[in-house]
Design an enzyme around this catalytic site. Structure first.
Site, PDB file in Angstrom:
ATOM      1  N   ARG A  40      14.334  15.111   8.243  1.00  0.00           N
ATOM      2  CA  ARG A  40      14.201  16.492   8.712  1.00  0.00           C
ATOM      3  C   ARG A  40      15.203  17.399   7.996  1.00  0.00           C
ATOM      4  O   ARG A  40      14.898  18.524   7.635  1.00  0.00           O
ATOM      5  CB  ARG A  40      14.417  16.523  10.222  1.00  0.00           C
ATOM      6  N   GLU A  41      16.432  16.914   7.845  1.00  0.00           N
ATOM      7  CA  GLU A  41      17.452  17.691   7.137  1.00  0.00           C
ATOM      8  C   GLU A  41      17.042  17.912   5.694  1.00  0.00           C
ATOM      9  O   GLU A  41      17.234  18.986   5.131  1.00  0.00           O
ATOM     10  CB  GLU A  41      18.794  16.961   7.199  1.00  0.00           C
ATOM     11  N   LEU A  42      16.488  16.882   5.076  1.00  0.00           N
ATOM     12  CA  LEU A  42      16.061  16.990   3.683  1.00  0.00           C
ATOM     13  C   LEU A  42      14.976  18.044   3.533  1.00  0.00           C
ATOM     14  O   LEU A  42      15.035  18.902   2.656  1.00  0.00           O
ATOM     15  CB  LEU A  42      15.584  15.630   3.180  1.00  0.00           C
TER      16      LEU A  42
END
Length: 537
Positions: A451-453
């Site tokens: 998700r962060e990526l």
């Protein structure tokens, strides 16, 4: 009878003042260690005792400030009537002096010359006098300024004593040339001082007639360039009333662009003979001036002498072989040096940028409104097989970037309050960060870090609000699934971590700091951490 006595007294005073004429000199040169005095011209002592004429003396400083002198200024400086006396003058006395009586102000600049230990006189204080051979050479040592204080006087020639009596009166010979110094011994308050006056005697030929002659060859070719101005200079040995002139051997010699400079005839004496030079000026040389005789003539009733000048076109010489070879060599060496400098700048680009940031104290984080310098995206779960990756992200990176270089990192587990909406919270933190550091490994993409990526890639590639720094903890070639967007990152933004990069001077850490925003914050350092960033805190 009273009227006649008054006239006689006035005549005596005029004659006496004429014998002691006073010439005001604004620049005065003296030698250190000798007595000296300053006295303004045209001021005498009061005639009656009830008259007041107070003389005030001032000395200027380098900052153009003046201080008044008095008896306490220096034990060497005394005041007598309207005279400022130095017993003796020293280097520190150099400067500007002002005397003032009422509204009458006089000023001097006193230049003190250092005494020459290898000579009995100072070159700057020598006067010159020319004496004709076989004419009277008269040298008398007198110093009326200190006449009452002089006890002994000596006469020296070229610093060797020549006479017990300080006086010379003879017919001048060429052997009499030299420096004659009168040395006066003066006693003041029990101390002996010497005063030196030197004259340079030059013996010259008598003014008998000489045969006029032009100096130099009888014919001279002068190379000229078309369109340029040219001057021909002719010199001759001659007598005072001899003829000295230029003439042009040409049908039309009335060219206004060829002028004899009558005002700039220069004369001088050499070896007792009179010499002179005349200039012929040409304005903007053309073909018409070439290959024509320009004659310089000196003559009197007994003799005549002529010198001819011919103007020829100046040949432009070819470049000599050694000059050409040297020029090519210099050019090649300069090119090689430039290429080497460029290569070195490319190789050491990161070091040069970091050095510039350090000395310029640049700070790119002051006005962008963001909270963090970097958001660190990493594998959140710490399993035995991922322990090194996890430790690198949550311990090593903060210890180096925060403590050693003053950056502020956003570590999810450390800086995020539990209980919120994770996706929205991550997106908000990435927006508040200037960089996104992705610690990439085999397990990274199979974890929630995806998700962060995705959020970071959207910010970087679509909205262009953040720059990504990719750290390959595991080589990307070993990762089975890698988003295509990551492959769009420029190669210099992809760093490869090696276990042998513990030192902060290693290439990995320099490249990482280079990719981080410039920041002027002075880091807090621990000496133990400076030795090895992987050591335990």
């Amino acid at each position: 009878m009273h009227h006649e006595e008054l006239i006689l007294t006035l005549c005596i005073l005029i004659v006496k003042s004429a014998s002691k004429s006073c010439i005001h000199r604004s620049q005065i040169h003296v030698v250190e260690g000798e007595p000296f005095y300053l006295k303004p011209c045209g001021i005498s002592a009061p005639v009656h005792r009830n008259e007041t004429a107070t003389m005030r003396w001032f000395k200027g400083s380098a900052s153009h400030e003046y201080r008044e002198l008095n008896n306490r200024s220096s034990p060497r400086v005394t005041f007598h009537d309207h005279t400022l006396e130095f017993w003796p003058v020293e280097m520190e006395d150099e400067g500007t002096y002002i005397s003032q009586v009422g509204n009458d102000r006089r000023n001097w600049t006193l230049n003190v010359t250092k005494r020459n230990k290898h000579s009995c006189f100072s070159d700057k204080l020598v006067t010159s006098r020319d004496v004709e051979v076989n004419k009277s050479l008269h040298i008398t040592c007198k110093n009326p300024n200190y006449e009452e204080l002089i006890q002994d006087t000596w006469l020296y020639k070229n610093c060797k004593e020549i006479s017990k009596t300080p006086r010379i009166l003879k017919d001048a010979e060429f052997g009499d040339e030299g420096y004659y110094s009168c040395v006066f011994s003066v006693h003041h308050n029990g101390t002996r001082y010497n005063i030196t006056k030197t004259v340079n005697i030059t013996v010259i030929e008598g003014r008998s007639k000489v045969t006029p002659a032009i100096l130099g060859p009888k014919c001279e070719k002068v190379g000229v360039e078309l369109g340029k101005d040219v001057e021909l200079n002719c010199s001759a040995s001659l007598n005072k009333d001899d003829l000295f002139y230029w003439s042009i051997r040409k049908e039309d010699s009335s060219d206004p662009n060829v002028q004899e400079d009558r005002k700039e005839t220069t004369t001088w004496i050499s070896e007792g003979k009179l010499h002179a030079s005349k200039i012929l000026r040409f304005q903007k040389i053309t073909e018409n001036y070439l290959n024509v005789l320009y004659n310089c003539t000196v003559a009197n009733e007994e003799a005549i002498d002529t010198k001819s000048f011919v103007l020829v076109r100046k040949e432009i010489p070819d470049i000599p072989g050694h000059v050409f070879t040297g020029g090519v060599t210099v050019l090649v060496l300069a090119s090689v040096a430039a290429v080497c400098i460029v290569i070195l700048c490319v190789i050491y680009k990161v070091d040069l940028v970091l050095f510039y940031r350090r000395i310029a104290e640049r700070d790119e984080t002051l006005t962008d409104g963001k909270t963090y310098d970097a958001f660190v995206s990493y594998l959140k779960e710490c399993h035995p097989e991922n322990k090194e990756e996890y430790t690198f992200a949550v311990e090593t990176l903060p210890r180096v970037l925060e403590k050693q270089f003053g950056y502020k990192l956003c570590i999810f587990e450390r800086d995020v309050v539990p209980g919120g909406a994770v996706v929205e919270e991550i997106h908000s933190l990435i927006e508040k960060s200037r960089r996104l550091i992705i610690v990439l490994s085999q397990s990274y993409l199979t974890n929630g870090a995806r998700r962060e990526l995705e959020s970071g890639l959207h910010e970087a590639l679509v909205e262009r609000k953040i720059k990504i720094i990719l750290i390959e903890f595991t080589p990307a070639s070993n990762i089975t699934f890698l988003p295509p967007s990551l492959k769009l990152l420029k190669s210099y933004r992809v760093l490869k971590w090696r276990a042998d990069s513990p030192s902060m001077n290693s290439r990995f850490w320099k490249n990482l700091v280079y990719l981080m925003p410039a920041k002027a914050v002075k880091p807090w350092r621990e000496e133990s951490e400076a030795r090895s960033v992987l050591s335990a805190p």
